[in-house]
Enzyme design. Structure first.
Site, short mmCIF file in Angstrom:
data_model
loop_
_atom_site.label_atom_id
_atom_site.label_comp_id
_atom_site.label_asym_id
_atom_site.label_seq_id
_atom_site.Cartn_x
_atom_site.Cartn_y
_atom_site.Cartn_z
N HIS A 194 0.84 -1.21 0.00
CA HIS A 194 0.00 0.00 0.00
C HIS A 194 0.87 1.26 0.00
CE1 HIS A 194 -3.70 2.31 1.04
NE2 HIS A 194 -2.81 3.11 1.61
N GLU A 195 1.80 1.33 0.94
CA GLU A 195 2.64 2.52 1.05
C GLU A 195 3.61 2.61 -0.12
OE1 GLU A 195 1.82 4.73 3.04
OE2 GLU A 195 0.47 3.54 4.29
N HIS B 260 1.98 4.62 -2.81
CA HIS B 260 2.09 6.06 -2.55
C HIS B 260 3.49 6.57 -2.90
CE1 HIS B 260 -1.83 6.36 -0.81
NE2 HIS B 260 -1.55 5.65 0.27
#
Length: 419
Positions: free
Chosen positions: A18-19, A22
């Protein structure tokens, strides 16, 4: 212990992916990413590569990417401050020493008159009475050093707010998007290892305690008809079997080019919504193909997504209550049950959690990616951004409410599983 390790690996993977989404899209947009963190709380491990510090923190309950411009700078240099300057070979300032200048005897001390670390990148001040007012250019990758901790400056063109609306939206959306991609990949691998069911009335395997093995069925047998009804697909066959629990049925079987008949009485099994279905104890034939695995990855991810949205809809309409939600304790308990079923089932569970994490983060709630995307949507409609202080306050309140919800759900989990 095995469950604990499984939870750490699964959550670590979901948060990391997920990160990472980003981080990759923020860097692609040219945003300075100061930190990539897995977990919250005190650091237990960190290293720096290029411009970003990569950290693992104590509490494995999430993660974050700290982008320049999202929060106010911790250090502000104002007129009248005395700072030390170190220069690079081009004569530009490469380090601004905020305190402990005695540890940098080669630095040039200047009393700041004016400084711009965002747009024009310069510092003007007095070095001595003889030199008077002097101005030095600042390198775009210069660092300020406070308590011997170096932090790279963030010129405006490297800040989150300087990027176009699509770039900022993509940097936020990339986290949930990567969770969906992870789910697809995991389910593709699952289908490749486990094989895809063949949609034919072929026996792939028989259970040790079913009526099929008692009737002499073997792997590879083709079921031609049941109770006089011709069947060609697995769905046609299972529909008849499930609809006739405790009813003797005559099966026509083909094996090695020869046909014969056997009688079997489907046993009762409690299906969804307490429905009684019939089973004979057979599994479909499976095959492994790249195209089938890819198709399975996408279709299963879509089906999981639909199921989760249906559950959210039931929560909104009151058909589900908070008691139906699971927090960290509940997920730990469910993972314990899933891990006991084998690695392949654990893979499916990981994919479900990844889809769930992606969907939850896309909900238009403050402090979540969806909430921040909502603010970008409002900005697109208004033609100008919302006051950062007001937006920050909304996200802070939203985060506090989410933490409160987490505590309530965790308490429900403890009552459900341990009390």
């Amino acid at each position: 212990m095995n469950t604990f390790i499984s939870i750490i690996i699964i959550f670590g993977l979901l948060v990391f992916i997920h990160e990472l989404g980003h981080l990759l899209f923020a860097k692609r947009a040219g945003i300075l990413c100061r930190e990539f963190a897995i977990g919250f709380g005190p650091k237990i491990f960190s290293f720096k590569k290029s411009e970003t510090v990569y950290t693992i923190r104590l509490l494995p309950l999430g993660g974050f990417v700290r982008m320049a411009g999202e929060d106010p700078e911790m250090i502000q240099i104002k007129p009248g401050y005395e700072i030390g300057l170190l220069f690079n070979s081009s004569g530009k300032v490469r380090k601004l020493i905020i305190n402990n200048k005695s540890k940098h005897p080669d630095c040039k001390v200047i009393q700041v008159e004016k400084i711009d670390l965002e747009r024009e990148l310069f510092v003007t001040g007095y070095v001595s009475e003889d030199e008077g007012l002097v101005t030095y250019p600042i390198d775009e990758k210069a660092e300020y050093v406070h308590d011997e901790q170096a932090t790279q400056i963030a010129p405006y063109d490297r800040q989150f707010g300087s990027k176009t609306l699509p770039q900022r939206a993509m940097a936020l959306f990339a986290g949930p998007m990567m969770n969906f991609i992870l789910a697809i990949v995991i389910l593709m691998l699952y289908a490749w290892f486990a094989g895809m069911p063949v949609n034919e009335a072929l026996v792939g395997d028989v259970t040790e305690d079913g009526v099929a093995i008692q009737a002499g069925l073997e792997s590879g047998d083709r079921i031609i008809s049941i109770a006089g009804q011709q069947v060609t697909t697995w769905e046609e066959m299972t529909t008849i079997i499930q609809s006739n629990p405790n009813e003797p049925l005559l099966f026509e079987i083909e094996r090695g080019g020869e046909r014969f008949e056997v009688s079997m009485t489907p046993q009762e099994r409690i299906g969804p919504e307490e429905q009684v279905d019939g089973v004979v104890g057979i599994f479909p034939m499976t095959e492994k193909s790249f195209l089938g695995a890819v198709t399975f990855g996408f279709t299963q991810t879509y089906e999981f997504t639909v199921l989760i949205f249906e559950a959210l809809g039931m929560l909104i309409t009151g058909q589900f209550t908070l008691d139906h939600l699971a927090g960290p304790v509940g997920i730990y308990s469910y993972t314990d049950e899933v891990a006991a079923m084998g690695f392949l089932v654990l893979m499916q569970w990981t994919a479900i959690l990844s889809v769930n994490l992606g969907i939850i983060n896309l909900l238009p709630l403050p402090a979540l990616d969806g909430g921040r995307l909502l603010f970008l949507g409002v900005e697109a409609v208004r033609g100008k951004p919302i006051d950062p202080q007001k937006e920050g306050l909304v996200h802070f309140i939203g985060f506090a409410l989410l933490m409160l919800l987490m505590l309530v759900v965790t308490w429900n989990d403890i009552n459900k599983f341990f009390l």
